[in-house]
Design a protein around this motif. Sequence first.
Motif, PDB file in Angstrom:
ATOM      1  N   VAL A 124       0.839  -1.210   0.000  1.00 36.50           N
ATOM      2  CA  VAL A 124       0.000   0.000   0.000  1.00 36.50           C
ATOM      3  C   VAL A 124       0.868   1.251   0.000  1.00 36.50           C
ATOM      4  O   VAL A 124       0.579   2.235  -0.684  1.00 36.50           O
ATOM      5  CB  VAL A 124      -0.965   0.003   1.215  1.00 36.50           C
ATOM      6  N   ASN A 125       1.960   1.189   0.743  1.00 38.55           N
ATOM      7  CA  ASN A 125       2.900   2.306   0.811  1.00 38.55           C
ATOM      8  C   ASN A 125       3.479   2.625  -0.567  1.00 38.55           C
ATOM      9  O   ASN A 125       3.554   3.789  -0.979  1.00 38.55           O
ATOM     10  CB  ASN A 125       4.010   1.952   1.802  1.00 38.55           C
ATOM     11  N   ILE A 126       3.870   1.588  -1.295  1.00 38.67           N
ATOM     12  CA  ILE A 126       4.408   1.761  -2.653  1.00 38.67           C
ATOM     13  C   ILE A 126       3.359   2.396  -3.560  1.00 38.67           C
ATOM     14  O   ILE A 126       3.644   3.337  -4.314  1.00 38.67           O
ATOM     15  CB  ILE A 126       4.860   0.401  -3.235  1.00 38.67           C
ATOM     16  N   LEU A 127       2.133   1.892  -3.485  1.00 33.51           N
ATOM     17  CA  LEU A 127       1.054   2.406  -4.337  1.00 33.51           C
ATOM     18  C   LEU A 127       0.779   3.878  -4.044  1.00 33.51           C
ATOM     19  O   LEU A 127       0.579   4.681  -4.956  1.00 33.51           O
ATOM     20  CB  LEU A 127      -0.225   1.578  -4.140  1.00 33.51           C
ATOM     21  N   GLY A 128       0.768   4.228  -2.772  1.00 36.59           N
ATOM     22  CA  GLY A 128       0.510   5.618  -2.384  1.00 36.59           C
ATOM     23  C   GLY A 128       1.566   6.574  -2.898  1.00 36.59           C
ATOM     24  O   GLY A 128       1.267   7.705  -3.287  1.00 36.59           O
ATOM     25  N   VAL A 184      -4.867   1.212   5.681  1.00 37.12           N
ATOM     26  CA  VAL A 184      -4.744   1.495   4.245  1.00 37.12           C
ATOM     27  C   VAL A 184      -4.709   3.002   4.010  1.00 37.12           C
ATOM     28  O   VAL A 184      -3.884   3.508   3.235  1.00 37.12           O
ATOM     29  CB  VAL A 184      -5.910   0.851   3.446  1.00 37.12           C
ATOM     30  N   LYS A 185      -5.577   3.709   4.701  1.00 34.97           N
ATOM     31  CA  LYS A 185      -5.633   5.168   4.555  1.00 34.97           C
ATOM     32  C   LYS A 185      -4.290   5.810   4.902  1.00 34.97           C
ATOM     33  O   LYS A 185      -3.784   6.660   4.156  1.00 34.97           O
ATOM     34  CB  LYS A 185      -6.747   5.715   5.449  1.00 34.97           C
ATOM     35  N   GLN A 186      -3.703   5.379   6.010  1.00 33.43           N
ATOM     36  CA  GLN A 186      -2.437   5.977   6.458  1.00 33.43           C
ATOM     37  C   GLN A 186      -1.266   5.536   5.589  1.00 33.43           C
ATOM     38  O   GLN A 186      -0.455   6.364   5.146  1.00 33.43           O
ATOM     39  CB  GLN A 186      -2.169   5.601   7.921  1.00 33.43           C
ATOM     40  N   ALA A 187      -1.182   4.234   5.324  1.00 32.92           N
ATOM     41  CA  ALA A 187      -0.050   3.699   4.560  1.00 32.92           C
ATOM     42  C   ALA A 187      -0.043   4.223   3.129  1.00 32.92           C
ATOM     43  O   ALA A 187       1.016   4.416   2.529  1.00 32.92           O
ATOM     44  CB  ALA A 187      -0.084   2.169   4.557  1.00 32.92           C
ATOM     45  N   GLY A 188      -1.243   4.481   2.594  1.00 32.28           N
ATOM     46  CA  GLY A 188      -1.339   4.982   1.227  1.00 32.28           C
ATOM     47  C   GLY A 188      -1.354   6.495   1.125  1.00 32.28           C
ATOM     48  O   GLY A 188      -1.561   7.044   0.040  1.00 32.28           O
TER      49      GLY A 188
END
Length: 287
Positions: free
Chosen positions: A223-227, A249-253
């Motif tokens: 998710v971090n990569i996608l964000g 998901v909200k935070q990591a992205g």
Amino acid sequence: TMELSAIGSWRCGMATSATTRHGGSCCVRFRPCIDIHRGKVKQIVGSTLSDTEQGKKMITNFETERATAEYAAMYRRDGLVGGHVIMLGADDKSKRSALEAVGAFPGGLQLGGGVSTANAEEYLEAGASHVIVTSYVFRDGRVDEERLEELVRSVGKERIVLDLSCRRKEDGKYYVVTDRWQKFTDLELAPEALGWLEGHADEFLVHGVDVEGKKLGVDVDLVNILGKACNIPVTYAGGVNTMEDLEVVKQAGGGKVDVTVGSALDIFGGELPYERVVEWHNLQQAK
């Protein structure tokens, strides 16, 4: 019922989301799903699905006699635009069920599963807002640029969602997988590759295959990569099991990655109340 003007305004919001989200706006959306196998709504551990095994090793988390159109009507009622309908098999029953779903919510659902230039137009005319494409544009482990360009010419980039579902290799990097998520491609989920693909799609859909359907929690690194790397709308699916996972998901992205919840939802036999997830979604839009 949701007015078409509301759908239009939602699309406008998504069209500008690349810039607004990078500007720090935090407006995560819950994207619902309808997975169809042999004509029925099911929740299957995707990595156990195989064409050759005749379903012998397939792990099914949920199955219902409830019609796909009922789910679509519920999403329409709740104003949840941009969910995905996936055909887990190329049989006629699944196709019929999928067309009934998009017909019950015209312009509100994306349709995937065996999509190619031969059928994409038919699905869009039946009511799908977008077609979701994976295996057709990957051949022999690589992106088939010719096929992708052909699809863009056929239906337009604004009607295409690229499914970049991926798994992690031993080198720690994520690579797109195709063919029921059994085959690795050489496409790493990295900024350069994603940047090129953004020129050929309106959105990305990414299942974290290592955790999908297993209620193991979110693949935070993915998710971090996608964000960080995506400049067009992207939806993450996989491992979301609790209300806390939605916040993860909200935070990591960084507020830029939308989220799908599948087998954890009570409407698919799980324990997470669908109504609570809808409330969370509405709260994000109000912020």
